[in-house]
Design a protein around this motif. Sequence first.
Motif, mmCIF file in Angstrom:
data_model
loop_
_atom_site.group_PDB
_atom_site.id
_atom_site.type_symbol
_atom_site.label_atom_id
_atom_site.label_comp_id
_atom_site.label_asym_id
_atom_site.label_seq_id
_atom_site.Cartn_x
_atom_site.Cartn_y
_atom_site.Cartn_z
ATOM 1 N N ILE A 2 58.856 8.337 -90.626
ATOM 2 C CA ILE A 2 59.753 8.373 -89.463
ATOM 3 C C ILE A 2 60.431 9.731 -89.350
ATOM 4 N N PHE A 3 61.030 10.188 -90.438
ATOM 5 C CA PHE A 3 61.772 11.439 -90.375
ATOM 6 C C PHE A 3 60.859 12.662 -90.449
ATOM 7 N N GLY A 4 59.640 12.476 -90.913
ATOM 8 C CA GLY A 4 58.707 13.597 -91.004
ATOM 9 C C GLY A 4 57.830 13.771 -89.781
ATOM 10 N N THR A 5 57.639 12.698 -89.005
ATOM 11 C CA THR A 5 56.773 12.797 -87.821
ATOM 12 C C THR A 5 57.543 12.598 -86.524
ATOM 13 N N VAL A 6 58.415 11.608 -86.480
ATOM 14 C CA VAL A 6 59.179 11.365 -85.263
ATOM 15 C C VAL A 6 60.268 12.417 -85.096
ATOM 16 N N ILE A 7 60.881 12.789 -86.196
ATOM 17 C CA ILE A 7 61.935 13.794 -86.175
ATOM 18 C C ILE A 7 61.535 14.901 -87.161
ATOM 19 N N PRO A 8 60.492 15.688 -86.855
ATOM 20 C CA PRO A 8 59.929 16.606 -87.836
ATOM 21 C C PRO A 8 60.829 17.757 -88.263
ATOM 22 N N ASP A 9 61.769 18.168 -87.438
ATOM 23 C CA ASP A 9 62.550 19.350 -87.813
ATOM 24 C C ASP A 9 63.848 19.029 -88.541
ATOM 25 N N VAL A 10 64.102 17.775 -88.851
ATOM 26 C CA VAL A 10 65.360 17.400 -89.509
ATOM 27 C C VAL A 10 65.503 18.083 -90.864
ATOM 28 N N MET A 11 64.411 18.217 -91.616
ATOM 29 C CA MET A 11 64.495 18.724 -92.976
ATOM 30 C C MET A 11 64.155 20.213 -93.120
ATOM 31 N N THR A 12 63.976 20.941 -92.031
ATOM 32 C CA THR A 12 63.646 22.359 -92.154
ATOM 33 C C THR A 12 64.865 23.143 -92.605
ATOM 34 N N ALA A 13 64.627 24.227 -93.322
ATOM 35 C CA ALA A 13 65.723 25.044 -93.867
ATOM 36 C C ALA A 13 66.603 25.606 -92.760
ATOM 37 N N ASP A 14 65.990 26.090 -91.678
ATOM 38 C CA ASP A 14 66.776 26.651 -90.578
ATOM 39 C C ASP A 14 67.678 25.598 -89.957
#
Length: 146
Positions: A33-45
């Motif tokens: 869910i958090f990696g595909t639906v909301i892919p940018d949640v965990m990016t460093a920027d």
Amino acid sequence: MMTEIKKSYGGFWKRVIAYLIDGLIIAAPITMIFGTVIPDVMTADNVQARPFAVTVPQLVMIIASWIYFAGLESSEWQATIGKKILGMKVTDTEGQRINFIKASVRYVAKILSSFILMIGFIMVAFTAKKKGLHDYIAGTTVVNQR
């Protein structure tokens, strides 16, 4: 004369494997869910721009884990899917099914078990009844089913 039934307790490595199975069951859908639906949640920027963005997946994981562990361990199964697969169940000290509150206390106590190099979990390998710190706090025991 009353004879005591010998209990077989869920050992350290068996419980580790059950926990890994449960971890996959919980983490896989949340990661998807958090990696595909909301892919940018965990990016460093994104984390630097919005430092609290990381807490959403973490909060979802904590709540999902709590409901999963406390719900299943207090259910008729008395076990998570990992424990069930490996033939174990969680009981109180008298061998009875635990309620959701006791299962919730056990879940929160696992946080304490993880402090100081996971010693609370490692205790399972060295105690006679294979209890971790969280089992002592919650008054629970993990036993092998017959």
